[in-house]
Design an enzyme around this catalytic site. Sequence first.
Site, PDB file in Angstrom:
ATOM      1  N   GLN A 194     -23.958  14.767   2.643  1.00 17.93           N
ATOM      2  CA  GLN A 194     -23.201  16.018   2.486  1.00 17.93           C
ATOM      3  C   GLN A 194     -22.989  16.725   3.819  1.00 17.93           C
ATOM      4  O   GLN A 194     -21.957  17.357   4.036  1.00 17.93           O
ATOM      5  CB  GLN A 194     -23.928  16.948   1.518  1.00 17.93           C
ATOM      6  CG  GLN A 194     -23.689  16.577   0.063  1.00 17.93           C
ATOM      7  CD  GLN A 194     -24.063  17.701  -0.882  1.00 17.93           C
ATOM      8  OE1 GLN A 194     -24.920  18.525  -0.563  1.00 17.93           O
ATOM      9  NE2 GLN A 194     -23.449  17.728  -2.040  1.00 17.93           N
ATOM     10  N   ALA A 210      -4.246  33.505  42.795  1.00 18.05           N
ATOM     11  CA  ALA A 210      -3.238  33.939  41.808  1.00 18.05           C
ATOM     12  C   ALA A 210      -3.075  32.839  40.769  1.00 18.05           C
ATOM     13  O   ALA A 210      -2.159  32.027  40.832  1.00 18.05           O
ATOM     14  CB  ALA A 210      -1.910  34.240  42.499  1.00 18.05           C
ATOM     15  N   GLY A 211      -4.048  32.799  39.845  1.00 10.73           N
ATOM     16  CA  GLY A 211      -3.993  31.827  38.751  1.00 10.73           C
ATOM     17  C   GLY A 211      -3.534  32.554  37.497  1.00 10.73           C
ATOM     18  O   GLY A 211      -2.344  32.587  37.177  1.00 10.73           O
ATOM     19  N   SER A 212      -4.496  33.223  36.840  1.00 13.87           N
ATOM     20  CA  SER A 212      -4.125  34.030  35.669  1.00 13.87           C
ATOM     21  C   SER A 212      -3.191  35.164  36.076  1.00 13.87           C
ATOM     22  O   SER A 212      -2.228  35.477  35.391  1.00 13.87           O
ATOM     23  CB  SER A 212      -5.385  34.617  35.029  1.00 13.87           C
ATOM     24  OG  SER A 212      -6.140  33.575  34.442  1.00 13.87           O
ATOM     25  N   GLU A 251      -1.800  26.386  31.984  1.00 13.40           N
ATOM     26  CA  GLU A 251      -0.650  27.060  31.339  1.00 13.40           C
ATOM     27  C   GLU A 251      -1.082  28.340  30.617  1.00 13.40           C
ATOM     28  O   GLU A 251      -0.587  28.673  29.545  1.00 13.40           O
ATOM     29  CB  GLU A 251       0.126  26.108  30.421  1.00 13.40           C
ATOM     30  CG  GLU A 251       0.912  25.102  31.244  1.00 13.40           C
ATOM     31  CD  GLU A 251       1.871  24.250  30.458  1.00 13.40           C
ATOM     32  OE1 GLU A 251       2.611  24.799  29.635  1.00 13.40           O
ATOM     33  OE2 GLU A 251       1.869  23.030  30.683  1.00 13.40           O
ATOM     34  N   HIS A 302     -20.923  10.800  16.299  1.00 12.68           N
ATOM     35  CA  HIS A 302     -21.089   9.467  16.889  1.00 12.68           C
ATOM     36  C   HIS A 302     -22.492   9.242  17.451  1.00 12.68           C
ATOM     37  O   HIS A 302     -22.820   8.131  17.880  1.00 12.68           O
ATOM     38  CB  HIS A 302     -20.063   9.238  18.011  1.00 12.68           C
ATOM     39  CG  HIS A 302     -18.713   8.794  17.526  1.00 12.68           C
ATOM     40  ND1 HIS A 302     -17.840   9.620  16.872  1.00 12.68           N
ATOM     41  CD2 HIS A 302     -18.092   7.585  17.603  1.00 12.68           C
ATOM     42  CE1 HIS A 302     -16.738   8.961  16.575  1.00 12.68           C
ATOM     43  NE2 HIS A 302     -16.868   7.714  16.999  1.00 12.68           N
ATOM     44  N   GLY A 303     -23.312  10.292  17.512  1.00 10.13           N
ATOM     45  CA  GLY A 303     -24.650  10.142  18.080  1.00 10.13           C
ATOM     46  C   GLY A 303     -24.574   9.669  19.522  1.00 10.13           C
ATOM     47  O   GLY A 303     -23.684  10.071  20.274  1.00 10.13           O
ATOM     48  N   GLY A 304     -25.493   8.781  19.899  1.00  8.92           N
ATOM     49  CA  GLY A 304     -25.561   8.305  21.286  1.00  8.92           C
ATOM     50  C   GLY A 304     -24.245   7.685  21.758  1.00  8.92           C
ATOM     51  O   GLY A 304     -23.856   7.840  22.929  1.00  8.92           O
ATOM     52  N   GLN A 312     -20.622  14.532  18.197  1.00 10.18           N
ATOM     53  CA  GLN A 312     -21.956  14.671  17.603  1.00 10.18           C
ATOM     54  C   GLN A 312     -22.159  13.656  16.472  1.00 10.18           C
ATOM     55  O   GLN A 312     -23.222  13.055  16.347  1.00 10.18           O
ATOM     56  CB  GLN A 312     -22.130  16.119  17.089  1.00 10.18           C
ATOM     57  CG  GLN A 312     -23.526  16.477  16.650  1.00 10.18           C
ATOM     58  CD  GLN A 312     -24.502  16.628  17.830  1.00 10.18           C
ATOM     59  OE1 GLN A 312     -24.087  16.737  18.982  1.00 10.18           O
ATOM     60  NE2 GLN A 312     -25.791  16.618  17.542  1.00 10.18           N
TER      61      GLN A 312
HETATM   62  N1  CAA Z   1       9.633  36.178  28.912  1.00  6.81           N
HETATM   63  C1  CAA Z   1      10.439  37.009  29.615  1.00  6.81           C
HETATM   64  N2  CAA Z   1       9.955  38.004  30.407  1.00  6.81           N
HETATM   65  C2  CAA Z   1       8.629  38.158  30.473  1.00  6.81           C
HETATM   66  C3  CAA Z   1       7.727  37.315  29.775  1.00  6.81           C
HETATM   67  C4  CAA Z   1       8.283  36.303  28.957  1.00  6.81           C
HETATM   68  N3  CAA Z   1       7.499  35.482  28.254  1.00  6.81           N
HETATM   69  N4  CAA Z   1       6.456  37.680  30.047  1.00  6.81           N
HETATM   70  C5  CAA Z   1       6.531  38.723  30.886  1.00  6.81           C
HETATM   71  N5  CAA Z   1       7.845  38.998  31.129  1.00  6.81           N
HETATM   72  C6  CAA Z   1       8.382  40.055  31.979  1.00  6.81           C
HETATM   73  C7  CAA Z   1       7.951  41.421  31.454  1.00  6.81           C
HETATM   74  O1  CAA Z   1       8.847  41.900  30.470  1.00  6.81           O
HETATM   75  C8  CAA Z   1       8.009  42.275  32.712  1.00  6.81           C
HETATM   76  O2  CAA Z   1       9.361  42.599  32.965  1.00  6.81           O
HETATM   77  P1  CAA Z   1       9.797  43.974  33.720  1.00  6.81           P
HETATM   78  O3  CAA Z   1       9.373  43.828  35.131  1.00  6.81           O
HETATM   79  O4  CAA Z   1      11.281  44.013  33.556  1.00  6.81           O
HETATM   80  O5  CAA Z   1       9.091  45.078  33.002  1.00  6.81           O
HETATM   81  C9  CAA Z   1       7.560  41.280  33.799  1.00  6.81           C
HETATM   82  O6  CAA Z   1       7.818  39.972  33.281  1.00  6.81           O
HETATM   83  C10 CAA Z   1       6.096  41.425  34.142  1.00  6.81           C
HETATM   84  O7  CAA Z   1       5.364  41.258  32.934  1.00  6.81           O
HETATM   85  P2  CAA Z   1       3.866  41.788  32.776  1.00  6.81           P
HETATM   86  O8  CAA Z   1       3.822  43.225  33.225  1.00  6.81           O
HETATM   87  O9  CAA Z   1       3.406  41.476  31.410  1.00  6.81           O
HETATM   88  O10 CAA Z   1       3.144  40.914  33.896  1.00  6.81           O
HETATM   89  P3  CAA Z   1       1.616  40.800  34.301  1.00  6.81           P
HETATM   90  O11 CAA Z   1       1.540  40.729  35.775  1.00  6.81           O
HETATM   91  O12 CAA Z   1       0.827  41.837  33.569  1.00  6.81           O
HETATM   92  O13 CAA Z   1       1.185  39.327  33.801  1.00  6.81           O
HETATM   93  C11 CAA Z   1       0.553  37.581  32.319  1.00  6.81           C
HETATM   94  C12 CAA Z   1       1.391  38.857  32.563  1.00  6.81           C
HETATM   95  C13 CAA Z   1       0.851  37.269  30.869  1.00  6.81           C
HETATM   96  C14 CAA Z   1      -0.939  37.758  32.504  1.00  6.81           C
HETATM   97  C15 CAA Z   1       1.100  36.451  33.243  1.00  6.81           C
HETATM   98  O14 CAA Z   1       0.743  36.689  34.583  1.00  6.81           O
HETATM   99  C16 CAA Z   1       0.622  35.082  32.835  1.00  6.81           C
HETATM  100  O15 CAA Z   1       1.165  34.473  31.909  1.00  6.81           O
HETATM  101  N6  CAA Z   1      -0.415  34.553  33.556  1.00  6.81           N
HETATM  102  C17 CAA Z   1      -0.854  33.192  33.351  1.00  6.81           C
HETATM  103  C18 CAA Z   1      -0.102  32.310  34.276  1.00  6.81           C
HETATM  104  C19 CAA Z   1      -0.086  30.894  33.818  1.00  6.81           C
HETATM  105  O16 CAA Z   1       0.118  30.588  32.653  1.00  6.81           O
HETATM  106  N7  CAA Z   1      -0.263  30.014  34.767  1.00  6.81           N
HETATM  107  C20 CAA Z   1      -0.204  28.634  34.458  1.00  6.81           C
HETATM  108  C21 CAA Z   1       0.301  27.876  35.635  1.00  6.81           C
HETATM  109  S1  CAA Z   1       1.262  26.477  35.198  1.00  6.81           S
HETATM  110  C22 CAA Z   1       0.175  25.273  34.776  1.00  6.81           C
HETATM  111  O17 CAA Z   1      -0.971  25.470  34.541  1.00  6.81           O
HETATM  112  C23 CAA Z   1       0.817  23.960  34.634  1.00  6.81           C
HETATM  113  C24 CAA Z   1      -0.038  22.789  34.890  1.00  6.81           C
HETATM  114  O18 CAA Z   1      -0.488  22.558  35.967  1.00  6.81           O
HETATM  115  C25 CAA Z   1      -0.234  21.851  33.798  1.00  6.81           C
END
Ligand code: CAA
Length: 393
Positions: free
Chosen positions: A286, A139-141, A376, A351-353, A349
């Site tokens: 250029q 469960a990433g994206s 993120e 900077h070459g080597g 690029q």
């Molecule tokens: N603000 C408020 N509410 C929001 C929202 C926002 N920005 N985005 C979505 N919602 C709400 C929606 O309105 C919806 O509400 P309801 O249930 O009331 O209808 C609910 O959340 C579900 O929204 P979606 O149907 O759009 O959800 P989805 O499952 O289709 O996923 C997605 C949407 C945009 C793909 C989301 O899963 C996402 O952003 N994924 C990426 C996750 C991510 O960024 N991970 C990064 C981890 S942190 C990290 O990387 C930090 C680090 O280590 C440096």
Amino acid sequence: MKPTTAHLELPFFDEVHRTLAQRLADWTVLQQVDETDDRQACKEWVRRLGAHGWLRYCVPAGPDGAWGGALDRLDSRALVVLRETLAFHSPLADFAFAMQGLGSGAITLAGTPAQQAAYLPQVASGAKIAAFALSEADAGSDAGAMTTHAMAGAGGWTINGSKTWISNGGLADFYVTFAKTDRTAGTRGITAFIVDADNGGLDSSAHIAVMSPHPLATLAFTDCRLDGRAQLGTLNGGFKLAMQTLDIFRASVAGAALGMARRALAEAVQHARTRKMFGQTLADFQLTQAKIGEMAALVDAAALLTYRAAWLRDEGERLGRNVRVTAEAAMAKMTATENAQRVIDMALQLHGGLGVKVGTKVESLYRDIRALRIYEGATEIQQLIIGKAVLQS
Ligand code: CAA
């Protein structure tokens, strides 16, 4: 090397941002931290950034200044210019700064007064290191697909499961952790919790090594017991809270990418002006001028989208309007990270080597920028967010 300041004159910024960026640029050039050991270096950056007041921009001031923040609100433009300036100097310093904000952002947005009083001042001073635990192996994206589960019991919660790719993992003093509290409700069945690092049910020892070293770990929760007071925000409101937190910090990732791109451009210009070949300097060709021109335009395009996203959010807050900047933040994050990758590649690029020699600035930037196109919310997720927003408008 110091960043240029012309962009600070753009109407997106107030005097506070201009002064802040210049003060930080003056401070960073004096800071040399040995970054051979990324974990030690990250701790040292948090210590210095806290001691010199920079982390005070990661949290708001709070009632009567009790939370220790420098400004009344979490100011997106301040976050952007600070991250841009830090990343120009040291991507690891930027990382240390950013994680204090991302890791405590949900407490700022939804914490109880007791939670805010217990954590935010410590984040602002650097006394506590923060982390944001959302991602899992499967469960990433698709953050809503998480399986880590929190079960309600007498007087509290028990968490079981695993989180991975957790920045500051093993280093943090607390983890804002998202877990399923209703397995049947998808994104509407997730709740946030604050888990202190010394909780016996949490193992954060599995470090992950990456191409641009920074503290990263997998977390294992085994019958991890939490007091009822550890719940953060509303029951089953955790997914929205995570997304709202990301709405603020995605624009600041764009700021960091911009800082790295500006540094690469500055390095390329300096190199082109001094490198002699075929009886002239590299800058006289250029082909070089065309590349530098393209790099500068990519940087400015990214800057305008980044500053717009930050300004829109700040303006909404100032007017007391609940403005969603999800699509604008996504455009900024996608464009700035993708453009920065291209700019850095072109600088290498030129900077070459030397560009691939370990120890050359463009070589490390080439590795540093890569993860920003993934964490993120990967570029593809930003495209989805923008596409959905356009279709719904
Ligand atoms: N603000 C408020 N509410 C929001 C929202 C926002 N920005 N985005 C979505 N919602 C709400 C929606 O309105 C919806 O509400 P309801 O249930 O009331 O209808 C609910 O959340 C579900 O929204 P979606 O149907 O759009 O959800 P989805 O499952 O289709 O996923 C997605 C949407 C945009 C793909 C989301 O899963 C996402 O952003 N994924 C990426 C996750 C991510 O960024 N991970 C990064 C981890 S942190 C990290 O990387 C930090 C680090 O280590 C440096």
